[in-house]
Design a protein around this motif. Structure first.
Motif, mmCIF file in Angstrom:
data_model
loop_
_atom_site.group_PDB
_atom_site.id
_atom_site.type_symbol
_atom_site.label_atom_id
_atom_site.label_comp_id
_atom_site.label_asym_id
_atom_site.label_seq_id
_atom_site.Cartn_x
_atom_site.Cartn_y
_atom_site.Cartn_z
ATOM 1 N N GLN A 171 0.843 -1.163 0.058
ATOM 2 C CA GLN A 171 0.033 0.050 -0.065
ATOM 3 C C GLN A 171 0.927 1.341 0.156
ATOM 4 O O GLN A 171 2.050 1.355 0.706
ATOM 5 N N ILE A 172 0.506 2.250 -0.678
ATOM 6 C CA ILE A 172 1.304 3.449 -0.788
ATOM 7 C C ILE A 172 0.987 4.247 0.400
ATOM 8 O O ILE A 172 -0.114 4.290 1.082
ATOM 9 N N ASN A 173 1.992 5.196 0.861
ATOM 10 C CA ASN A 173 1.884 5.757 2.187
ATOM 11 C C ASN A 173 2.489 7.254 1.725
ATOM 12 O O ASN A 173 3.711 7.505 2.243
ATOM 13 N N PRO A 174 1.391 8.153 1.285
ATOM 14 C CA PRO A 174 1.994 9.533 1.257
ATOM 15 C C PRO A 174 2.057 10.462 2.377
ATOM 16 O O PRO A 174 1.301 10.193 3.336
ATOM 17 N N LEU A 175 3.390 10.847 2.600
ATOM 18 C CA LEU A 175 3.375 11.697 3.586
ATOM 19 C C LEU A 175 3.157 13.422 3.566
ATOM 20 O O LEU A 175 3.808 13.904 2.539
ATOM 21 N N VAL A 176 2.281 13.983 4.119
ATOM 22 C CA VAL A 176 2.016 15.384 3.638
ATOM 23 C C VAL A 176 2.287 16.540 4.668
ATOM 24 O O VAL A 176 2.369 15.972 6.016
ATOM 25 N N ILE A 177 2.428 17.675 4.507
ATOM 26 C CA ILE A 177 2.299 18.617 5.211
ATOM 27 C C ILE A 177 1.102 19.128 5.656
ATOM 28 O O ILE A 177 0.204 19.719 4.570
ATOM 29 N N ILE A 178 0.752 19.254 7.032
ATOM 30 C CA ILE A 178 -0.587 19.793 7.512
ATOM 31 C C ILE A 178 -0.299 21.129 8.282
ATOM 32 O O ILE A 178 0.554 21.319 8.911
ATOM 33 N N THR A 179 -1.429 22.043 8.121
ATOM 34 C CA THR A 179 -1.347 23.286 8.833
ATOM 35 C C THR A 179 -2.852 23.269 9.530
ATOM 36 O O THR A 179 -3.831 22.682 9.042
ATOM 37 N N SER A 180 -3.078 24.283 10.393
ATOM 38 C CA SER A 180 -4.425 24.727 10.947
ATOM 39 C C SER A 180 -5.059 25.370 9.436
ATOM 40 O O SER A 180 -4.676 25.855 8.642
ATOM 41 N N LEU A 185 -0.835 29.727 5.204
ATOM 42 C CA LEU A 185 -0.423 28.818 4.174
ATOM 43 C C LEU A 185 -1.570 27.634 3.830
ATOM 44 O O LEU A 185 -0.910 26.952 2.738
ATOM 45 N N ALA A 186 -2.691 27.719 4.402
ATOM 46 C CA ALA A 186 -3.735 26.523 4.001
ATOM 47 C C ALA A 186 -3.822 26.708 2.725
ATOM 48 O O ALA A 186 -4.231 27.769 1.958
ATOM 49 N N ASN A 187 -3.723 25.668 2.031
ATOM 50 C CA ASN A 187 -4.114 25.392 0.694
ATOM 51 C C ASN A 187 -3.286 26.127 -0.225
ATOM 52 O O ASN A 187 -3.426 26.341 -1.546
ATOM 53 N N LYS A 188 -2.175 26.697 0.235
ATOM 54 C CA LYS A 188 -1.288 27.538 -0.559
ATOM 55 C C LYS A 188 -0.304 26.505 -1.204
ATOM 56 O O LYS A 188 0.086 25.334 -0.796
ATOM 57 N N THR A 189 0.483 27.121 -2.501
ATOM 58 C CA THR A 189 1.476 25.963 -2.980
ATOM 59 C C THR A 189 2.689 26.898 -2.925
ATOM 60 O O THR A 189 2.814 27.971 -3.182
ATOM 61 N N VAL A 190 3.878 26.230 -2.060
ATOM 62 C CA VAL A 190 4.962 26.842 -1.588
ATOM 63 C C VAL A 190 6.224 26.224 -1.799
ATOM 64 O O VAL A 190 6.195 24.820 -1.992
ATOM 65 N N GLU A 191 7.566 26.630 -1.788
ATOM 66 C CA GLU A 191 8.645 26.010 -1.695
ATOM 67 C C GLU A 191 8.996 25.402 -0.247
ATOM 68 O O GLU A 191 8.590 26.299 0.601
ATOM 69 N N LEU A 192 9.802 24.530 -0.300
ATOM 70 C CA LEU A 192 9.982 23.862 1.053
ATOM 71 C C LEU A 192 10.758 24.810 2.010
ATOM 72 O O LEU A 192 10.560 25.152 3.168
ATOM 73 N N ASN A 193 11.768 25.639 1.190
ATOM 74 C CA ASN A 193 12.437 26.613 2.170
ATOM 75 C C ASN A 193 11.788 27.938 2.590
ATOM 76 O O ASN A 193 12.071 28.493 3.453
ATOM 77 N N GLU A 194 10.645 27.893 1.787
ATOM 78 C CA GLU A 194 9.723 28.957 2.595
ATOM 79 C C GLU A 194 9.057 28.506 4.106
ATOM 80 O O GLU A 194 8.493 29.445 4.632
ATOM 81 N N LEU A 195 9.343 27.474 4.345
ATOM 82 C CA LEU A 195 8.576 26.839 5.517
ATOM 83 C C LEU A 195 9.735 27.003 6.838
ATOM 84 O O LEU A 195 9.552 26.369 7.688
ATOM 85 N N SER A 196 10.775 27.332 6.386
ATOM 86 C CA SER A 196 12.038 27.213 7.500
ATOM 87 C C SER A 196 11.767 28.008 8.867
ATOM 88 O O SER A 196 12.129 27.979 9.968
ATOM 89 N N VAL A 288 -0.674 21.827 3.255
ATOM 90 C CA VAL A 288 -0.017 22.864 2.313
ATOM 91 C C VAL A 288 0.885 21.995 1.199
ATOM 92 O O VAL A 288 1.346 21.125 1.265
ATOM 93 N N LYS A 289 0.386 22.699 -0.027
ATOM 94 C CA LYS A 289 0.971 22.119 -1.269
ATOM 95 C C LYS A 289 2.324 22.671 -1.379
ATOM 96 O O LYS A 289 2.662 23.841 -1.516
ATOM 97 N N VAL A 290 3.460 21.578 -1.065
ATOM 98 C CA VAL A 290 4.885 21.965 -0.955
ATOM 99 C C VAL A 290 5.282 21.051 -2.158
ATOM 100 O O VAL A 290 5.193 19.905 -2.668
ATOM 101 N N LYS A 291 6.409 21.679 -3.016
ATOM 102 C CA LYS A 291 7.365 20.945 -3.949
ATOM 103 C C LYS A 291 8.173 20.146 -3.363
ATOM 104 O O LYS A 291 8.505 20.183 -2.108
ATOM 105 N N ASP A 292 8.030 18.816 -3.835
ATOM 106 C CA ASP A 292 8.696 17.872 -3.584
ATOM 107 C C ASP A 292 8.007 17.061 -2.446
ATOM 108 O O ASP A 292 8.486 15.915 -1.632
ATOM 109 N N PHE A 293 6.675 17.401 -2.252
ATOM 110 C CA PHE A 293 5.912 16.503 -1.502
ATOM 111 C C PHE A 293 4.842 16.213 -2.154
ATOM 112 O O PHE A 293 4.255 16.643 -3.164
ATOM 113 N N PRO A 294 3.839 15.202 -1.786
ATOM 114 C CA PRO A 294 3.828 14.544 -0.682
ATOM 115 C C PRO A 294 5.358 13.497 -0.836
ATOM 116 O O PRO A 294 5.789 13.442 -1.758
#
Ligand code: PGA
Length: 329
Positions: A171-180, A185-196, A288-294
């Motif tokens: 079974q596939i297991n995608p790991l995602v980034i969640i926010t409130s 950031l909710a439902n936004k598309t960002v780069e990972l380094n914007e989350l530092s 949060v839609k992040v490049k290189d995720f899930p």
């Protein structure tokens, strides 16, 4: 099998086959008679009858010795095949009967608690005599149990490389980034380094989810600002919903089990069940839609190569394989 051959076969008795097998193996009618506790003429009669039924000479005599003719060799091979086939049948029956009172010990990592019970449900209903023991622990503790050989099977995402394990990926297991859901950031598309500069909530060390996230961050040269470690997926979800920070979590912790009802048809080893965004929002969460995720990982069931599987565990694996194959079609 042609009817004529079958008709011949039906005229052969088990006693004849036993006498033949013994005489062919020992190359002696006398020894065969001794082995079978019958008289020598009895064995001779059985061999003669067998010869008549098959229409073949089965033995030839050289001096006081007997040896198999070519037809005899072929019959000996067929008799051994029948015996092996019968042994397999008996072993299978023993396995099936063994299931009636078998015990199945499974260890599953915490994230697997969202779907393992749905997998076990139909199996348990179909095998009421099987007692299932399910232990839910984080990855480190499941690896500990595997090291000690406590369980028949373990369900996990990241099996250790330093143990002799067999595995079945199912079974596939995608790991995602969640926010409130109220987070900017909710439902936004960002780069990972914007989350530092975000406040990151992580699972406790020893968790496979944490390990996978850390590996991924390292590969992308990303350093999260970790402010809190929490010991369960539910604690992570509630804390994220309360606005304490953002986190990496298995998508399976955010949706109904992929193995329950209609959902099961939609998930495969390659595709996950689509998320129900409305339900997620009601729980106060958002992705949060992040490049290189899930991060794409897979669920595997693993077992020790050096510990023979019980009949019950093998049966469960067959069931799991069939269920996974069904989902692919
Ligand atoms: P976790 O494990 O539930 O401990 O994060 C996931 C895994 O190791 O597969």
């Amino acid at each position: 099998m042609p009817a004529l051959t079958l008709a011949r076969f039906q005229r052969i008795t088990p006693q004849q086959l036993r006498a033949f097998e013994s005489a062919a193996r020992l190359l002696s009618v006398t020894k065969a008679a001794q082995e079978l506790y019958v008289s020598q003429p009895t064995v001779s009669v059985q061999l003669r009858e067998l010869s008549v039924t098959t229409g073949q000479r089965l033995f030839e005599t050289t001096g006081r010795q007997i040896r198999l003719t070519q037809a005899g060799e072929e019959l000996y091979k067929a008799v051994r095949e029948v015996a092996a086939c019968w042994q397999r049948f008996e072993a299978r029956i023993a396995e099936i009967n063994g299931l009636v009172s078998g015990r199945l010990r499974i260890a599953a990592v915490t994230t697997a608690e969202y779907f393992v019970p749905d997998l076990l449900g139909p199996f348990s209903a179909a095998h009421q005599g099987v007692e299932i023991e399910l232990a839910i622990e984080n990855r480190d503790r499941v690896v500990g149990r595997l090291t000690q050989g406590i369980d028949d099977l373990a369900v996990m995402m990241m099996p250790p490389d330093d143990l002799p394990l067999e595995r079945l990926q199912f079974q596939i297991n995608p790991l995602v980034i969640i926010t409130s859901s109220k987070h900017a950031l909710a439902n936004k598309t960002v780069e990972l380094n914007e989350l530092s500069t975000e406040r990151w909530l992580m699972r406790e060390s020893g968790s496979g989810t944490r390990m996978a996230a850390e590996q991924h961050f390292k590969e992308h040269n990303f350093k999260p600002n970790v402010v809190m470690s929490l010991g369960s997926n539910e604690a992570i979800k509630h804390s994220v919903a309360a606005g304490l920070g953002i986190a990496v979590l298995s998508q399976l912790a955010l949706q109904p089990s992929v193995w329950s009802g209609a959902q099961s048809a939609a998930a495969t080893t390659k595709t996950a069940v689509p998320l129900d965004y409305e339900a997620l929002c009601q729980a106060g969460l958002s992705i949060v839609k992040v490049k290189d995720f899930p991060i794409i990982r897979h669920w595997s069931v693993v077992w020790r190569k050096d510990n023979p599987l019980s009949a019950t565990a093998r049966h469960f694996l067959d069931y799991l394989q069939a269920a996974a194959a069904q989902k692919k079609t």
